[in-house]
Design a protein around this motif. Structure first.
Motif, short mmCIF file in Angstrom:
data_model
loop_
_atom_site.label_atom_id
_atom_site.label_comp_id
_atom_site.label_asym_id
_atom_site.label_seq_id
_atom_site.Cartn_x
_atom_site.Cartn_y
_atom_site.Cartn_z
N TRP A 1 -14.93 -4.18 8.03
CA TRP A 1 -14.05 -3.85 6.47
C TRP A 1 -12.76 -2.93 7.36
CZ3 TRP A 1 -15.04 -0.09 2.30
CH2 TRP A 1 -13.51 -0.38 1.04
N GLY A 2 -11.34 -3.42 7.28
CA GLY A 2 -10.49 -2.41 8.36
C GLY A 2 -10.97 -2.56 9.63
N SER A 3 -10.41 -2.27 10.61
CA SER A 3 -10.35 -2.55 12.19
C SER A 3 -9.85 -0.95 12.69
CB SER A 3 -9.52 -3.43 12.27
OG SER A 3 -8.50 -3.83 12.28
N ASN B 1 -8.13 -7.70 3.18
CA ASN B 1 -9.34 -7.10 4.16
C ASN B 1 -9.19 -5.20 4.45
OD1 ASN B 1 -10.92 -5.83 6.54
ND2 ASN B 1 -12.81 -6.62 6.02
N HIS B 2 -7.64 -5.84 5.19
CA HIS B 2 -7.03 -4.57 6.05
C HIS B 2 -6.56 -3.75 4.77
CE1 HIS B 2 -8.13 -6.08 9.49
NE2 HIS B 2 -8.01 -5.32 10.48
N PRO C 1 -14.88 -0.02 10.19
CA PRO C 1 -14.86 -0.70 10.33
C PRO C 1 -15.11 -1.48 11.34
CG PRO C 1 -13.24 1.00 10.30
CD PRO C 1 -14.47 1.46 9.42
N ILE D 1 -6.66 4.32 12.76
CA ILE D 1 -6.97 2.80 11.95
C ILE D 1 -5.67 2.15 12.21
CG2 ILE D 1 -6.23 1.77 9.82
CD1 ILE D 1 -9.78 3.40 10.29
N TYR E 1 -1.76 -4.02 7.74
CA TYR E 1 -1.98 -3.77 5.96
C TYR E 1 -1.84 -4.95 5.65
CZ TYR E 1 -1.19 -2.95 1.54
OH TYR E 1 -0.88 -1.78 -0.19
N PHE F 1 -9.37 -2.12 2.61
CA PHE F 1 -9.23 -0.41 3.47
C PHE F 1 -8.60 0.59 3.26
CE2 PHE F 1 -10.04 1.42 7.31
CZ PHE F 1 -11.64 2.37 7.43
N ILE F 2 -7.48 0.08 3.64
CA ILE F 2 -6.51 1.15 3.96
C ILE F 2 -6.46 1.67 2.59
CG2 ILE F 2 -3.98 1.66 4.64
CD1 ILE F 2 -4.04 -0.55 6.99
N TRP G 1 -3.43 0.72 11.17
CA TRP G 1 -2.16 0.69 9.82
C TRP G 1 -1.82 -0.89 10.21
CZ3 TRP G 1 -3.46 4.30 6.57
CH2 TRP G 1 -3.61 5.56 6.95
#
Length: 346
Positions: free
Chosen positions: A153-155, A177-178, A149, A167, A172, A181-182, A169
């Motif tokens: 990639w993700g956050s 990107n989100h 993150p 994370i 999503y 990753f999730i 969530w």
């Protein structure tokens, strides 16, 4: 202050959540410290797989020391302290320690499955070097996922109730990107390790069942011991899963529903988070005390099988087996002072 970091709970709920976290933190630190101190006193006697138990204690006490003080202070403050910077820190630590915990449990299950022999074969014996390499790999794996993150990639983001970070969530459905990753994180760091934990411990229970059946064919009844070890396996595999299952369920619900669509109140999102944190308290009991019990019972099983095998080959009424006195009449084994000064198996 950013509205995302303001508590969505009442001051009374925040206060009691803070009190609960103080109790959890103290018990977790004391319990896991006791595990580490006990291990330090018998360092030379530790079996290689027990290093995984110590690694689990390190993750639990690390979580209590690095995360709980910030969440406790935020609860009493009725708002998250530190803004984005502390949120990133909290999310990073949470990812590292939670992934390390579940991967440690998965590896522990595989190692125990391989160590537990299936009659007439013996289990695999692991060296400390091998287990140390596995532990290092677990920490590297967890650190890599925690850094993703920060690398884009993700956050990380605040929880719906505003007093913790994890994370993001809810992101999503906002971008590819989100979502990638999730989903990847969920499969590789949640679902697959959980399946490994379940299958390996049920595999251990099956191996032990077969082992005791082979003993019972010689008129030895050990149903109670078999039930005890099976119960231990079920507790080990289910303790962590039960603690984190509600949190995962709520997180996935938040992932699939926007805050406007979600029917879950901030208070209901708080409860699974608090319940998940309790795993750091009872982990020392499940993964240390029960593990020692399992090793003692497996050792007794092996001694008993050796005793019976020796008697089957020897027509004599009694004899010696590796320096131990064996009485054919009741299969009682007298040993030198090792783990137990006297073990009677009837």
């Amino acid at each position: 202050m950013d509205d995302r970091y303001m508590s969505k709970l009442s001051p009374t709920v925040d206060f009691w959540a803070g009190i609960y976290l103080v109790i959890i933190a103290v018990l977790s630190i004391l319990g896991n410290a006791a595990v580490l101190v006990s291990a330090a006193h018998r360092l030379t006697l530790l079996k290689a797989p027990e290093l995984l138990t110590l690694n689990l204690a390190v993750t639990d006490i690390g979580m209590a020391l690095s995360m709980y003080p910030l969440s406790i202070a935020s609860a009493f403050n009725h708002a998250w302290i530190g803004g984005d910077t502390s949120c990133l820190y909290y999310g990073l630590m949470g990812m590292i320690f939670s992934i390390t915990s579940i991967m440690t449990l998965a590896v522990m299950g595989m190692v125990r499955y391989l160590v537990t022999g299936s009659p007439p074969k013996k289990g695999i014996k692991f060296q400390r070097r091998t287990i140390s390499i596995l532990i290092s790999g677990i920490w590297l794996y967890a650190s890599l996922w925690a850094l993703f993150p920060l690398l884009g990639w993700g956050s990380y983001g605040p929880e719906p109730f505003g007093l913790a970070c994890s994370i993001d969530w809810t992101g999503y459905g906002e971008s590819l990107n989100h979502s990638t990753f999730i989903m990847t994180l969920s499969v590789l760091c949640t679902f697959l390790p959980c399946l490994v934990i379940l299958f390996t411990y049920f595999g251990i229970a099956w191996k032990l069942h077969r082992a005791y059946q082979s003993i019972q064919s010689n008129d030895f009844q050990y149903g109670n011991v078999e039930k005890k070890i099976t119960l231990m396996a079920v507790m080990i595999s289910s303790g962590f899963l039960i603690a984190w299952a509600p949190y995962v369920a709520v997180s996935f619900w938040s992932m699939l529903h926007s805050q406007e669509q979600s029917s879950i109140t901030p208070f209901l999102t708080l409860l699974p988070c608090l319940f998940a944190k309790s795993s750091t308290v009872y982990n020392p009991f499940i993964y240390f005390i029960f593990q020692r019990t399992s090793w003692h019972e497996l050792l007794r099983l092996r001694r008993l099988m050796l005793c019976c095998s020796h008697q089957a080959r020897s027509p004599a009424e009694g004899g010696k087996l590796g320096g131990k006195m064996v009485k054919r009449s009741d299969c009682t084994i007298f040993e030198d002072c090792t783990d137990e000064t006297h073990v009677g198996l009837r």
